[in-house]
Design a protein around this motif. Sequence first.
Motif, PDB file in Angstrom:
ATOM      1  N   GLY A 149      -7.428  -6.118  -1.658  1.00 34.98           N
ATOM      2  CA  GLY A 149      -7.460  -6.769  -2.827  1.00 34.98           C
ATOM      3  C   GLY A 149      -8.229  -7.901  -2.936  1.00 34.98           C
ATOM      4  O   GLY A 149      -8.037  -8.671  -2.068  1.00 34.98           O
ATOM      5  N   ASP A 155      -4.650  -3.757  -7.010  1.00 33.94           N
ATOM      6  CA  ASP A 155      -5.923  -3.300  -6.558  1.00 33.94           C
ATOM      7  C   ASP A 155      -5.848  -1.866  -6.587  1.00 33.94           C
ATOM      8  O   ASP A 155      -7.094  -1.253  -5.977  1.00 33.94           O
ATOM      9  N   HIS A 156      -4.815  -1.178  -6.536  1.00 38.24           N
ATOM     10  CA  HIS A 156      -4.794   0.283  -6.203  1.00 38.24           C
ATOM     11  C   HIS A 156      -5.040   1.097  -7.768  1.00 38.24           C
ATOM     12  O   HIS A 156      -4.994   2.305  -7.557  1.00 38.24           O
ATOM     13  N   HIS A 181      -8.797  -1.083   4.016  1.00 35.94           N
ATOM     14  CA  HIS A 181      -8.139  -2.032   3.324  1.00 35.94           C
ATOM     15  C   HIS A 181      -7.936  -3.525   3.994  1.00 35.94           C
ATOM     16  O   HIS A 181      -7.022  -4.058   4.272  1.00 35.94           O
TER      17      HIS A 181
HETATM   18 ZN   LIG Z   1      -3.956  -3.390  -1.797  1.00 34.98          ZN
END
Ligand SMILES: [Zn+2]
Length: 306
Positions: A11, A92-93, A272
């Motif tokens: 993120g 963020d997903h 990630h």
């Molecule tokens: Zn994430």
Amino acid sequence: MWMRVLGSAAGGGFPQWNCNCPNCRAVRDGSLPCSPRTQSSIAVSADYRHWFLFNASPDIRSQINAAPPLCPEGGVRHTPIQGIVLSDAEMDHTLGLLSLRETRSQHIYATGWVHHALTHLNPLLRTLSTYCSVEWCPMRLHVPTALRNMDGEDSGLLCQAFTTLSSKVVAYAAEPTVHPESVVGYRITDKRTSRTLVYMPAVQELNESVLGQLDDCTCLLIDGTCWSDDELASLGIAQKTARSMGHLPIGGKDGSLEQLVVLPIERIIYIHINNTNPILIENSLQRHAVEERSLAVAFDGMELEI
Ligand SMILES: [Zn+2]
Ligand SMILES: [Zn+2]
């Protein structure tokens, strides 16, 4: 099957818009060898024509435009994307789902908890459903589920959610409670070849529940958020540790690198990756430590046939 990394950063992305940490500064001014990265998401296909997204990041629009197999090919409105599989309910997903609202219908594969969170704890799916039809395809823990193309055909991919037993709770939950369905990993198996990819962008520890899913996997894409547990604190960014944010650090005796290197998996790739992580710098000691052990660091646009 094919796997394409759409975004390899955690993120915030790399660089993060408001971050001036040494890595973000270096990727902006080119002073160290490193490449920008968008927020984490992958696409998987059994035939290279029908694709499933695993998580939809806020960068999804630019990620699709940068990925030829995901761009429209027939008809005035068309997409090769058949569905979106969610591993948790983090911003963020999931925010990218809203950027895909121009479609007629979205098939969203998620556990009951994640579906609940995105409907009742925050209104994302309710909002989305006023723009396009939203079909929830429930993923039950440890039950292999066929991913279906939009026309109902079997895609050739079997997908199974497993709990990572994370203690992380979403920040927007009014009453934070831990749930086994809140953060899951996925085993994705190509029915034709029986080869399996495991996608796990958030894992707090390599416990028995997680390790049991890795036995016969060919390729593992795993949480590479932080190198060290105190990474954010040591940069003066925040007091939170990597583990308290649900991410097992890579380095150290009890980090993921030493635990993963002994597993009989053909390819292990860190994904990630937070913008603070030294593995982003291509000539860093930490990057060498990963590559020396034959693990890899994902980059945007990385594509593999598994
Ligand atoms: Zn994430
Ligand atoms: Zn930064």
